[in-house]
Design a protein around this motif. Structure first.
Motif, PDB file in Angstrom:
ATOM      1  N   HIS A 449       0.851  -1.186   0.000  1.00 42.88           N
ATOM      2  CA  HIS A 449       0.000   0.000   0.000  1.00 42.88           C
ATOM      3  C   HIS A 449       0.889   1.239   0.000  1.00 42.88           C
ATOM      4  CE1 HIS A 449      -3.705  -2.203   1.062  1.00 42.88           C
ATOM      5  NE2 HIS A 449      -2.973  -2.880   1.939  1.00 42.88           N
ATOM      6  N   PHE A 450       0.629   2.178  -0.925  1.00 45.54           N
ATOM      7  CA  PHE A 450       1.177   3.519  -0.773  1.00 45.54           C
ATOM      8  C   PHE A 450       0.353   4.216   0.315  1.00 45.54           C
ATOM      9  CE2 PHE A 450       2.212   2.775  -5.330  1.00 45.54           C
ATOM     10  CZ  PHE A 450       3.587   2.911  -5.238  1.00 45.54           C
ATOM     11  N   VAL A 451       1.028   4.928   1.204  1.00 48.46           N
ATOM     12  CA  VAL A 451       0.308   5.566   2.316  1.00 48.46           C
ATOM     13  C   VAL A 451       0.789   7.005   2.506  1.00 48.46           C
ATOM     14  CG1 VAL A 451      -0.251   3.447   3.566  1.00 48.46           C
ATOM     15  CG2 VAL A 451       1.946   4.583   3.969  1.00 48.46           C
ATOM     16  N   THR A 452      -0.090   7.795   3.119  1.00 45.98           N
ATOM     17  CA  THR A 452       0.235   9.179   3.470  1.00 45.98           C
ATOM     18  C   THR A 452      -0.116   9.389   4.943  1.00 45.98           C
ATOM     19  OG1 THR A 452      -0.301   9.920   1.232  1.00 45.98           O
ATOM     20  CG2 THR A 452      -0.180  11.607   2.938  1.00 45.98           C
ATOM     21  N   GLY A 458       4.935   7.227   1.987  1.00 47.44           N
ATOM     22  CA  GLY A 458       5.771   6.050   2.155  1.00 47.44           C
ATOM     23  C   GLY A 458       5.091   4.824   1.573  1.00 47.44           C
ATOM     24  N   LEU A 459       5.685   3.669   1.860  1.00 45.68           N
ATOM     25  CA  LEU A 459       5.173   2.402   1.321  1.00 45.68           C
ATOM     26  C   LEU A 459       5.208   1.358   2.424  1.00 45.68           C
ATOM     27  CD1 LEU A 459       4.296   0.991  -1.395  1.00 45.68           C
ATOM     28  CD2 LEU A 459       6.682   0.286  -1.623  1.00 45.68           C
ATOM     29  N   PRO A 469       9.960   4.365   4.600  1.00 42.84           N
ATOM     30  CA  PRO A 469       9.423   5.138   5.736  1.00 42.84           C
ATOM     31  C   PRO A 469       8.517   6.273   5.282  1.00 42.84           C
ATOM     32  CG  PRO A 469      11.768   4.711   6.038  1.00 42.84           C
ATOM     33  CD  PRO A 469      11.436   4.249   4.656  1.00 42.84           C
ATOM     34  N   VAL A 470       7.498   6.556   6.081  1.00 40.82           N
ATOM     35  CA  VAL A 470       6.508   7.577   5.725  1.00 40.82           C
ATOM     36  C   VAL A 470       7.036   8.941   6.164  1.00 40.82           C
ATOM     37  CG1 VAL A 470       4.053   8.144   5.778  1.00 40.82           C
ATOM     38  CG2 VAL A 470       4.777   5.785   6.139  1.00 40.82           C
ATOM     39  N   ILE A 471       8.075   9.390   5.436  1.00 43.42           N
ATOM     40  CA  ILE A 471       8.753  10.640   5.826  1.00 43.42           C
ATOM     41  C   ILE A 471       9.024  11.540   4.624  1.00 43.42           C
ATOM     42  CG2 ILE A 471       9.854   9.611   7.865  1.00 43.42           C
ATOM     43  CD1 ILE A 471      12.420   9.313   6.187  1.00 43.42           C
ATOM     44  N   TYR A 472       8.549  11.138   3.454  1.00 43.16           N
ATOM     45  CA  TYR A 472       8.936  11.844   2.228  1.00 43.16           C
ATOM     46  C   TYR A 472       7.832  12.782   1.741  1.00 43.16           C
ATOM     47  CZ  TYR A 472      12.769   8.559   2.293  1.00 43.16           C
ATOM     48  OH  TYR A 472      13.881   7.842   2.677  1.00 43.16           O
TER      49      TYR A 472
END
Length: 560
Positions: A449-452, A458-459, A469-472
């Protein structure tokens, strides 16, 4: 079947004919003979590998009317079941004997028919020939014109026809061909068509119709006159008068249906397989199946000229009133999704409302119905099973089946956050993301899953494990080896294993789509200190001082 070899086992798995001997084996025929290929030669054996027909032929057919066509020295002849040559090798093409006792043969580029003794019943002097598998008639061509002969070699017509049509017929679930057993024979002469009976008498004479199709197994055919279409029967009677703009068989389950779709002006008329009118004045229709009287029955969805939907049975009886804005298929199930006055609900085949028609939307996979995803009038999502029993109460802002496990897992939204739950309500991925993708066609596959979260990207895996990591600030997936990311205004490239390919040092990175690229190595267009360059996946500069105009033109899809 082994590596380029065939054998036989009995029902218990015991080897009867071992692998490694025969390049090919056919199933045993009714006389216990097995067509076999050994090396480059063909013959027949029995289940004990006794040779019944020697392996001396370059090609060989199955037996038809007790004879098999064999090839030797580039010529064809016939042998019997004892391997004896009955008809010498003298013909140019492979052939076989029909039930009439004739075989169509070619010799010196000319055609004729022989009997099982090799006697020429129709001399081999014709330019072309056609045979039907179940008729006593054959047709032959001389100087570009066709004539009829019978199976005794008697000429039944002059050479006057430009075309004589064969048609398909199914007998005892076997596909056969025929000139006349479907009703009448379609012939063409001097750009006109006619229909003949089995005695070659004109039933529909030349000039009566402009065009015509072959008769089908229901013994009727589509014809046209003055650009209007109708249907005639085997007696030449017009079942349907030529008054329609078109008549054709619609497609049903990837094959041509038996019924007819007739179009006239701005509407459609449905006709059954015999040409009898089923229903008139409709805009569109489609095939469906539903449960009627505890049986699965075919029905037709119809849309009237006002755009409303309903359903009829195959006789034209109205089953579902023509009143709905949308009407999805039953698909052999008990219920169908309908839309009425802008709201969705479920009905059965008696038009009884089985789930209230007051919802914002209803989704179901009708091909493999397991549940309905419902958005109710309060804009909340829940799920009921195919028996209309609750699976999830209406506690969610959004619900959609996970692509990788559509029966058991769902992407759900609560308190403005997305997560994943299973069918029992167990939380698989906690509700913490503001966005979460389902399967993406050009993404990393169905297990991700792509997530925000907090406006960062992140992924994660389908189990919630962090991959990227969900930091981008941005995330562009090209492949598992190329994921372009940005953070704090700097761009870099990572792999799906979170390994750095290009460090985060550029103000922009563009990648030429691999679909359009013919480069041997991956090239990235990068912006650094206001200047564009091309680097490879080792971050080595391949070309410097690329103009801004060139980059913006090449990657215009980024700017539009």
């Amino acid at each position: 079947m082994g590596q380029n070899s065939w054998g036989y086992n009995d029902e218990k798995g015991n080897v009867l004919i071992p692998l490694g001997k025969y390049k090919f084996l056919n199933p045993m025929d009714e006389k216990g003979m097995i067509y076999a290929e050994k090396g480059k030669k063909h013959g027949y054996i029995d289940i004990h590998e006794n040779i019944l027909v020697p392996f001396e032929y370059d090609d060989l057919t199955v037996f038809s009317e007790e004879l098999a066509c064999a090839k030797k020295n580039n010529k064809f002849g016939f042998i019997n079941r004892k391997g004896k040559i009955v008809i010498p090798f003298q013909y140019d093409d492979e052939t076989y004997f029909q039930k009439t006792g004739l075989a169509l043969v070619k010799k010196n580029k000319l055609y004729g028919f022989i009997n099982k003794k090799g006697k020429e019943i129709i001399p081999i002097i014709y330019e072309d020939a056609r045979k039907a598998t179940v008729d006593s008639l054959v047709s032959l061509n001389k100087k570009g014109k066709w004539a009829f002969f019978d199976s005794f070699g008697k000429q039944k017509s002059d050479f006057i026809y430009d075309e004589i049509a064969l048609t398909d017929i199914e007998i005892k679930e076997e596909s056969e061909s025929t000139f006349w057993k479907n009703g009448l024979i379609l012939v063409r002469k001097n750009n006109q068509i006619a229909y003949l009976d089995k005695n070659l008498k004109e039933v529909a004479p030349f000039g009566k119709y402009n065009t015509g199709e072959r008769f089908n197994q229901n013994r009727i055919a589509i014809v046209s006159k003055n650009h209007k279409y109708g249907i005639i029967d085997e007696f030449g009677k017009e079942r349907v008068k030529p008054e329609y703009d078109t008549i054709e068989h619609p497609e049903e389950s990837y094959h041509e249906s038996e019924i007819f779709e007739a179009k006239k002006s701005n509407y459609i008329v449905l006709l059954d397989k015999n040409g009898t009118k089923i229903y008139d004045q409709i805009k569109e229709f489609s095939f469906d199946y539903c449960r009627l009287n505890n049986q699965i029955e075919k029905i037709y969805h119809i849309q009237d000229l006002n755009g409303k939907y309903g359903a009829i049975d195959t006789k034209g009886k109205l089953l579902i009133p023509i009143m709905y804005d949308e009407f999805q298929d039953f698909g052999r199930n008990y219920n169908a999704i309908v839309k009425y006055n802008g709201k969705f609900g479920l009905i059965d085949s008696n038009n009884k409302i089985t789930y209230p028609i007051d919802n914002q939307s209803i989704y179901a996979d009708r091909r493999e119905l397991d549940y309905y995803v419902i958005k109710n009038k309060e804009n909340k999502f829940g799920i009921i099973d195919k028996n209309l029993k609750p699976i999830f109460n209406f506690d969610f802002q959004d619900l959609s089946p996970c692509y990788y496990d559509q029966k058991n897992r769902f992407i759900a939204k609560q308190n403005d956050k997305y997560g994943v739950i299973d069918r029992t309500g167990r939380i698989i991925i906690p509700f913490q993301y503001t966005e979460m993708s389902n399967w993406v066609e050009y993404g990393p596959g169905e297990n991700y899953h792509f997530v925000t979260k907090n406006k960062k990207h992140g992924l994660i895996t389908k189990e919630g494990k962090i991959v990227i990591p969900v930091i981008y600030d941005t995330l562009f997936y090209d492949s598992d080896k190329i994921i372009i990311l940005s953070k704090n205004g700097k761009y870099g490239v990572m792999t799906i294993q979170n390994k750095t390919v290009i460090p985060f040092m550029y103000q922009q990175i563009y990648l030429e789509p691999s679909l359009f690229s013919n480069k041997k190595q991956t090239e990235f267009y990068v912006l650094n200190n206001g200047k564009y360059s091309i680097v490879n996946d080792k971050n080595k500069i391949l070309k410097s001082n690329i103009s801004k105009d060139e980059v913006e033109k090449k990657f215009s899809f980024h700017y539009n």
